[in-house]
Motif scaffolding. Sequence first.
Motif, mmCIF file in Angstrom:
data_model
loop_
_atom_site.group_PDB
_atom_site.id
_atom_site.type_symbol
_atom_site.label_atom_id
_atom_site.label_comp_id
_atom_site.label_asym_id
_atom_site.label_seq_id
_atom_site.Cartn_x
_atom_site.Cartn_y
_atom_site.Cartn_z
ATOM 1 N N ILE A 185 0.862 -1.184 0.000
ATOM 2 C CA ILE A 185 0.000 0.000 0.000
ATOM 3 C C ILE A 185 0.896 1.231 0.000
ATOM 4 C CG2 ILE A 185 -1.931 -1.135 1.167
ATOM 5 C CD1 ILE A 185 -1.002 0.088 3.799
ATOM 6 N N GLN A 186 0.303 2.403 -0.241
ATOM 7 C CA GLN A 186 1.126 3.608 -0.218
ATOM 8 C C GLN A 186 0.322 4.831 0.173
ATOM 9 O OE1 GLN A 186 2.897 5.046 -3.822
ATOM 10 N NE2 GLN A 186 1.023 4.906 -5.018
ATOM 11 N N PHE A 187 1.080 5.861 0.535
ATOM 12 C CA PHE A 187 0.526 7.172 0.846
ATOM 13 C C PHE A 187 1.203 8.182 -0.073
ATOM 14 C CE2 PHE A 187 0.036 4.696 4.649
ATOM 15 C CZ PHE A 187 -1.176 5.094 5.208
ATOM 16 N N THR A 188 0.415 8.916 -0.823
ATOM 17 C CA THR A 188 0.958 9.998 -1.640
ATOM 18 C C THR A 188 0.701 11.328 -0.936
ATOM 19 O OG1 THR A 188 -1.133 9.998 -2.871
ATOM 20 C CG2 THR A 188 0.704 8.775 -3.827
ATOM 21 N N GLU A 189 1.548 12.300 -1.203
ATOM 22 C CA GLU A 189 1.475 13.607 -0.541
ATOM 23 C C GLU A 189 1.341 13.418 0.966
ATOM 24 O OE1 GLU A 189 -1.707 15.806 -2.321
ATOM 25 O OE2 GLU A 189 -0.907 15.593 -4.348
ATOM 26 N N VAL A 190 2.161 12.520 1.489
ATOM 27 C CA VAL A 190 1.961 12.058 2.870
ATOM 28 C C VAL A 190 2.205 13.150 3.909
ATOM 29 C CG1 VAL A 190 4.319 11.141 3.069
ATOM 30 C CG2 VAL A 190 2.482 10.175 4.472
ATOM 31 N N ASP A 191 3.199 13.998 3.702
ATOM 32 C CA ASP A 191 3.494 15.027 4.697
ATOM 33 C C ASP A 191 2.333 15.999 4.861
ATOM 34 O OD1 ASP A 191 6.068 14.098 5.320
ATOM 35 O OD2 ASP A 191 6.902 15.070 3.559
ATOM 36 N N ASP A 192 1.612 16.233 3.777
ATOM 37 C CA ASP A 192 0.508 17.190 3.818
ATOM 38 C C ASP A 192 -0.804 16.524 4.232
ATOM 39 O OD1 ASP A 192 2.251 19.205 2.664
ATOM 40 O OD2 ASP A 192 2.056 18.076 0.803
ATOM 41 N N ARG A 193 -1.060 15.334 3.703
ATOM 42 C CA ARG A 193 -2.352 14.679 3.919
ATOM 43 C C ARG A 193 -2.390 13.812 5.169
ATOM 44 N NH1 ARG A 193 -3.317 11.259 -1.127
ATOM 45 N NH2 ARG A 193 -5.298 10.830 -0.045
ATOM 46 N N HIS A 194 -1.231 13.248 5.551
ATOM 47 C CA HIS A 194 -1.192 12.314 6.676
ATOM 48 C C HIS A 194 0.054 12.572 7.536
ATOM 49 C CE1 HIS A 194 -4.451 10.048 4.822
ATOM 50 N NE2 HIS A 194 -3.771 10.061 3.692
ATOM 51 N N PRO A 195 0.124 13.716 8.192
ATOM 52 C CA PRO A 195 1.330 14.039 8.969
ATOM 53 C C PRO A 195 1.605 13.038 10.090
ATOM 54 C CG PRO A 195 -0.450 15.608 9.413
ATOM 55 C CD PRO A 195 -0.869 14.810 8.223
ATOM 56 N N GLU A 196 0.555 12.402 10.643
ATOM 57 C CA GLU A 196 0.764 11.434 11.713
ATOM 58 C C GLU A 196 1.456 10.177 11.183
ATOM 59 O OE1 GLU A 196 -2.855 10.161 9.612
ATOM 60 O OE2 GLU A 196 -2.067 12.114 10.255
ATOM 61 N N ILE A 197 1.152 9.785 9.962
ATOM 62 C CA ILE A 197 1.818 8.656 9.320
ATOM 63 C C ILE A 197 3.267 9.029 9.006
ATOM 64 C CG2 ILE A 197 1.892 7.223 7.242
ATOM 65 C CD1 ILE A 197 -0.345 6.404 9.111
ATOM 66 N N ARG A 271 -6.199 2.068 7.517
ATOM 67 C CA ARG A 271 -7.398 2.913 7.412
ATOM 68 C C ARG A 271 -7.261 4.006 6.350
ATOM 69 N NH1 ARG A 271 -7.286 3.254 13.384
ATOM 70 N NH2 ARG A 271 -8.853 1.802 14.212
ATOM 71 N N PHE A 272 -6.074 4.630 6.299
ATOM 72 C CA PHE A 272 -5.955 5.879 5.550
ATOM 73 C C PHE A 272 -5.072 5.797 4.313
ATOM 74 C CE2 PHE A 272 -6.592 7.460 10.052
ATOM 75 C CZ PHE A 272 -7.957 7.642 9.892
ATOM 76 N N CYS A 273 -4.574 4.624 3.987
ATOM 77 C CA CYS A 273 -3.721 4.514 2.798
ATOM 78 C C CYS A 273 -4.539 4.767 1.531
ATOM 79 C CB CYS A 273 -3.061 3.142 2.735
ATOM 80 S SG CYS A 273 -4.196 1.769 2.483
ATOM 81 N N ASP A 274 -3.837 5.033 0.425
ATOM 82 C CA ASP A 274 -4.513 5.187 -0.860
ATOM 83 C C ASP A 274 -5.270 3.901 -1.198
ATOM 84 O OD1 ASP A 274 -3.159 7.559 -0.831
ATOM 85 O OD2 ASP A 274 -1.802 7.080 -2.483
ATOM 86 N N ALA A 275 -6.302 4.019 -2.001
ATOM 87 C CA ALA A 275 -7.193 2.888 -2.294
ATOM 88 C C ALA A 275 -6.608 1.979 -3.364
ATOM 89 C CB ALA A 275 -8.565 3.402 -2.703
ATOM 90 N N ASN A 276 -5.460 1.385 -3.055
ATOM 91 C CA ASN A 276 -4.813 0.470 -3.992
ATOM 92 C C ASN A 276 -4.031 -0.552 -3.179
ATOM 93 O OD1 ASN A 276 -4.010 -0.616 -6.422
ATOM 94 N ND2 ASN A 276 -2.241 0.727 -6.619
ATOM 95 N N PHE A 277 -4.487 -1.802 -3.166
ATOM 96 C CA PHE A 277 -3.878 -2.867 -2.380
ATOM 97 C C PHE A 277 -3.344 -3.933 -3.339
ATOM 98 C CE2 PHE A 277 -6.996 -0.794 0.229
ATOM 99 C CZ PHE A 277 -6.479 -0.802 1.515
#
Length: 396
Positions: A185-197, A271-277
């Motif tokens: 899985i991945q998070f894009t724009e993570v610093d802005d969208r998911h700072p806790e991650i 819960r919050f990753c991008d919708a691609n598994f």
Amino acid sequence: MSKNKLGRIVIVGAGPGGLTLARILQLHGVEVKVYERESSIDARPQGGTLDLHVESGQYALQIAGLFDKFQTLCRPEGQDTRIIDKSGTVHYEEVSNEMCFDRPEIDRHDLRQLLFQSLKADIIAQGHNLQSIQSLSNGQHKLVFDDGVTDTADLVIGADGAWSRIRPLVSSAVPQYCGVMIVEIQFTEVDDRHPEIAKLVGRGTLFALSDNKGLIGQRNGHNRIRVYITLRVPENWVAESRIAFDQPEQVRDDLLHLFADWDNSLLNFIRFCDANFIPRPLYMLPINHRWETQQGVTLLGDAAHLMSPFAGEGVNLAMLDATELALAIINADDLKQAIHNYEQKMFSRAAKAADESATNLDLCISPGNAAKLMAELFKKMMESGPSNDKENFVTR
């Protein structure tokens, strides 16, 4: 052997290993052709981040004349490591020196792009999927691609990965399932969208390990984080579990159920990753895989010594293979003997790395508090003095 006596050299596969080989041969004026199955370098996601080691990946880039460019792209801070268990308890943490370039990180796409752009435009033929390869009586090999293109080569190098079409020419070995499945899985724009991650993973790699499961998060370039949901399950788990990987929200719910007793902060990965598994079963070749040298054909990288990514050696071995094979070809008086010598050295180092990979996998994805066991091993290594071995516990 002079360059005009080398004959036609064909590389199948334009991953980092195949491209490194082509680059070094090009630098020495040796004509080479690379056939690649994908239609472009951006045809699909190229995977996550890679740590290049001084003695292998970085050495290859030095021989290839690309080391200075690599240093502008890599991330030495990516060597940071944190090991926690399912409750979030920290068992080990190391913050790297930003001036330490022992094993800096670079995104696979960026590395491949660096190598790709260093080659003449006519060297790489993209969009050519190998359909068959035939040994000819004169030691040459005929390659047939599914678009009707054919080629005949005096030397074919299989750099075509886990399910190599070239491997059957030298070996009957086939990859076997390691017992572990990764869901990427991945998070894009993570610093802005998911700072806790972003804070939880930090600048490098986070290992959360317990109960035959893992959540392994890695900081990538371009404001992204990849997470490898790791499970010890049967090879047919995807079918048997009936998890519909084409329905992201159902997958999300099913995975949350599997990790239900993990700390809430770790469940946020799911819960919050991008919708691609993307499910990826891990395979390996026999630890001591080897073959008798054959006329006009050899292998490098995963085609030769596929192993799980728990030694952090895959791309490094491939690039070192490519470098040593290129130098063997360039300096050969007897090409078959030169390839034999290359293969013997490659077999030895690959067997050691494959054994480490299997051991590390069994340690990391094991019952109980695997994080504690892994941290204890890291601490022992640190107490015994500076060691590169601890860096081998990094998924690639």
